[in-house]
Write an enzyme that holds these catalytic residues in place. Structure first.
Site, PDB file in Angstrom:
ATOM      1  N   THR A  75      30.808  24.350 -83.460  1.00 16.41           N
ATOM      2  CA  THR A  75      30.491  22.927 -83.618  1.00 16.41           C
ATOM      3  C   THR A  75      29.114  22.799 -84.267  1.00 16.41           C
ATOM      4  O   THR A  75      28.243  23.640 -84.047  1.00 16.41           O
ATOM      5  CB  THR A  75      30.481  22.275 -82.223  1.00 16.41           C
ATOM      6  OG1 THR A  75      31.807  22.349 -81.690  1.00 16.41           O
ATOM      7  CG2 THR A  75      30.049  20.818 -82.268  1.00 16.41           C
ATOM      8  N   THR A 112      26.389  23.187 -89.558  1.00 12.97           N
ATOM      9  CA  THR A 112      26.630  24.428 -90.301  1.00 12.97           C
ATOM     10  C   THR A 112      28.084  24.864 -90.115  1.00 12.97           C
ATOM     11  O   THR A 112      28.762  25.237 -91.084  1.00 12.97           O
ATOM     12  CB  THR A 112      25.670  25.547 -89.826  1.00 12.97           C
ATOM     13  OG1 THR A 112      24.375  24.990 -89.643  1.00 12.97           O
ATOM     14  CG2 THR A 112      25.609  26.678 -90.830  1.00 12.97           C
ATOM     15  N   ASP A 146      30.191  30.341 -85.460  1.00  6.04           N
ATOM     16  CA  ASP A 146      29.508  29.177 -84.885  1.00  6.04           C
ATOM     17  C   ASP A 146      28.067  29.124 -85.390  1.00  6.04           C
ATOM     18  O   ASP A 146      27.542  30.116 -85.913  1.00  6.04           O
ATOM     19  CB  ASP A 146      29.532  29.297 -83.344  1.00  6.04           C
ATOM     20  CG  ASP A 146      29.321  27.958 -82.654  1.00  6.04           C
ATOM     21  OD1 ASP A 146      29.005  26.963 -83.330  1.00  6.04           O
ATOM     22  OD2 ASP A 146      29.475  27.918 -81.421  1.00  6.04           O
ATOM     23  N   GLY A 147      27.423  28.004 -85.204  1.00  2.00           N
ATOM     24  CA  GLY A 147      26.002  27.836 -85.523  1.00  2.00           C
ATOM     25  C   GLY A 147      25.143  28.161 -84.313  1.00  2.00           C
ATOM     26  O   GLY A 147      25.645  28.574 -83.265  1.00  2.00           O
ATOM     27  N   ALA A 148      23.830  27.965 -84.465  1.00  5.49           N
ATOM     28  CA  ALA A 148      22.904  28.186 -83.339  1.00  5.49           C
ATOM     29  C   ALA A 148      21.630  27.392 -83.600  1.00  5.49           C
ATOM     30  O   ALA A 148      21.358  26.981 -84.729  1.00  5.49           O
ATOM     31  CB  ALA A 148      22.579  29.672 -83.206  1.00  5.49           C
ATOM     32  N   LYS A 205      21.816  27.779 -77.926  1.00  7.73           N
ATOM     33  CA  LYS A 205      22.803  26.883 -78.514  1.00  7.73           C
ATOM     34  C   LYS A 205      22.908  25.622 -77.664  1.00  7.73           C
ATOM     35  O   LYS A 205      22.446  25.593 -76.544  1.00  7.73           O
ATOM     36  CB  LYS A 205      24.184  27.573 -78.563  1.00  7.73           C
ATOM     37  CG  LYS A 205      24.245  28.626 -79.657  1.00  7.73           C
ATOM     38  CD  LYS A 205      25.640  29.222 -79.821  1.00  7.73           C
ATOM     39  CE  LYS A 205      26.745  28.226 -79.896  1.00  7.73           C
ATOM     40  NZ  LYS A 205      26.603  27.233 -80.975  1.00  7.73           N
ATOM     41  N   GLY A 206      23.529  24.575 -78.255  1.00  7.29           N
ATOM     42  CA  GLY A 206      23.838  23.400 -77.450  1.00  7.29           C
ATOM     43  C   GLY A 206      23.192  22.097 -77.867  1.00  7.29           C
ATOM     44  O   GLY A 206      23.345  21.096 -77.167  1.00  7.29           O
ATOM     45  N   GLU A 218      31.802  26.420 -76.337  1.00  8.08           N
ATOM     46  CA  GLU A 218      31.446  27.436 -77.337  1.00  8.08           C
ATOM     47  C   GLU A 218      31.291  28.811 -76.684  1.00  8.08           C
ATOM     48  O   GLU A 218      31.706  29.833 -77.251  1.00  8.08           O
ATOM     49  CB  GLU A 218      30.143  27.045 -78.045  1.00  8.08           C
ATOM     50  CG  GLU A 218      30.317  25.862 -79.006  1.00  8.08           C
ATOM     51  CD  GLU A 218      29.007  25.325 -79.551  1.00  8.08           C
ATOM     52  OE1 GLU A 218      29.026  24.728 -80.625  1.00  8.08           O
ATOM     53  OE2 GLU A 218      27.964  25.481 -78.890  1.00  8.08           O
ATOM     54  N   LYS A 253      16.067  28.683 -88.173  1.00  6.29           N
ATOM     55  CA  LYS A 253      16.517  28.910 -86.788  1.00  6.29           C
ATOM     56  C   LYS A 253      15.997  30.229 -86.204  1.00  6.29           C
ATOM     57  O   LYS A 253      16.148  30.493 -85.012  1.00  6.29           O
ATOM     58  CB  LYS A 253      18.057  28.922 -86.735  1.00  6.29           C
ATOM     59  CG  LYS A 253      18.726  27.670 -87.291  1.00  6.29           C
ATOM     60  CD  LYS A 253      18.474  26.490 -86.421  1.00  6.29           C
ATOM     61  CE  LYS A 253      19.162  25.216 -86.869  1.00  6.29           C
ATOM     62  NZ  LYS A 253      20.601  25.236 -86.845  1.00  6.29           N
TER      63      LYS A 253
HETATM   64  C1  5RP Z   1      26.463  22.835 -80.730  1.00  2.00           C
HETATM   65  C2  5RP Z   1      25.664  23.979 -81.211  1.00  2.00           C
HETATM   66  C3  5RP Z   1      25.434  24.072 -82.682  1.00  2.00           C
HETATM   67  O1  5RP Z   1      26.102  25.186 -83.172  1.00  2.00           O
HETATM   68  C4  5RP Z   1      23.963  24.168 -82.925  1.00  2.00           C
HETATM   69  O2  5RP Z   1      23.337  23.015 -82.387  1.00  2.00           O
HETATM   70  C5  5RP Z   1      23.621  24.287 -84.431  1.00  2.00           C
HETATM   71  O3  5RP Z   1      23.941  23.085 -85.072  1.00  2.00           O
HETATM   72  P1  5RP Z   1      23.603  22.841 -86.602  1.00  2.00           P
HETATM   73  O4  5RP Z   1      24.394  23.810 -87.383  1.00  2.00           O
HETATM   74  O5  5RP Z   1      23.996  21.406 -86.834  1.00  2.00           O
HETATM   75  O6  5RP Z   1      22.123  23.052 -86.774  1.00  2.00           O
HETATM   76  O7  5RP Z   1      25.229  24.841 -80.480  1.00  2.00           O
HETATM   77  O8  5RP Z   1      26.551  22.840 -79.334  1.00  2.00           O
END
Ligand code: 5RP
Length: 228
Positions: free
Chosen positions: A29, A32, A85-87, A98-99, A107, A125
């Site tokens: 989610t 990214t 996934d993103g972070a 994350k979160g 996730e 990041k």
């Molecule tokens: C969602 C997450 C996302 O992966 C994290 O916040 C990174 O988001 P983005 O890619 O928009 O910077 O952990 O719970």
């Protein structure tokens, strides 16, 4: 120089291109991850791929539906070929916070189903020490907010319930119906021990410290993609 969004997109496309025909994949989610999902949708259409996805949030589910990416419920699977996934923070050992998107509980469950957990992010990041920039997101059973706040305080964290627009929206509620809060610790010297301590507090359904889970990070930097 590439913008932050262009960097995120580069990482998302690179990861989506790693997915192979026949795979069952977990989709994260965030902004990214959304670029990765977009590219996956294109590939399924262009290459007629047979992919099944497991989503980690309603946001990702709706995007998958719009792109006609076939979905399975999380509860229908126990192993995934790959999860992307993103972070929010990434240290040199691929430990994560994350979160920010409030999806860290689902996730983490999906990430636990694979040996191939790929993180995509822009180079902003990367941190030396987790907690340097962000608080640790928590998902808390609503009735446990009082006791969890006290117990996390003993560990050195200041718990603040995450709110939507002040005066308009209420608290942020996860897809599983729990409160989302952020626990500010500052730089975390021993993230593994803190993660275990948070795991042991009744009422915390999930936290955003992902320790020893990611197997690869694809980081988009102004000089191109780096992997570690
Ligand atoms: C969602 C997450 C996302 O992966 C994290 O916040 C990174 O988001 P983005 O890619 O928009 O910077 O952990 O719970």
């Amino acid at each position: 120089m590439a913008s932050m969004d262009e960097l995120k997109k580069m990482a998302g496309i690179k990861a989506a291109n790693l997915i192979q025909d026949g795979m069952v994949v977990g989709l994260g989610t965030g902004s990214t991850a959304a670029y990765m999902v977009e590219r996956l949708g294109e590939r399924i259409k262009e290459e007629n791929l047979n992919i099944t996805a497991v989503s980690t949030s309603w946001s990702t589910t709706l995007q998958c539906r719009a792109l006609h990416i076939p979905l399975k419920e999380m509860g229908e699977v126990s192993r995934l070929d790959m999860v992307i996934d993103g972070a929010d923070e990434i240290d040199s050992q691929r430990n994560l916070i994350k979160g920010r998107g409030a999806a860290h509980l689902l996730e983490k469950i999906v990430a636990s189903m694979t040996n191939n957990y790929i993180i995509i992010a822009d180079s902003g990041k990367k941190v030396n020490v987790l907690g340097e920039k962000f608080a640790v997101p928590l998902e808390i059973l609503p009735g446990a907010i009082g006791v969890v706040t006290e117990k996390v305080k003993v560990l050195g964290g200041n718990v603040v319930v995450r709110m939507g627009n002040p005066g308009k929206d209420g608290p942020v509620i996860s897809d599983s119906g729990n409160l989302i809060a952020d626990a500010k610790f500052g730089p975390i010297s021993d993230a593994k021990t803190l993660a275990h301590k948070l795991d042991s507090i009744s009422g915390i359904m999930g936290h955003g410290l992902f320790i020893n889970m990611a197997t690869k990070v694809i980081l988009a930097t102004p000089n191109g993609l780096e992997e570690f």
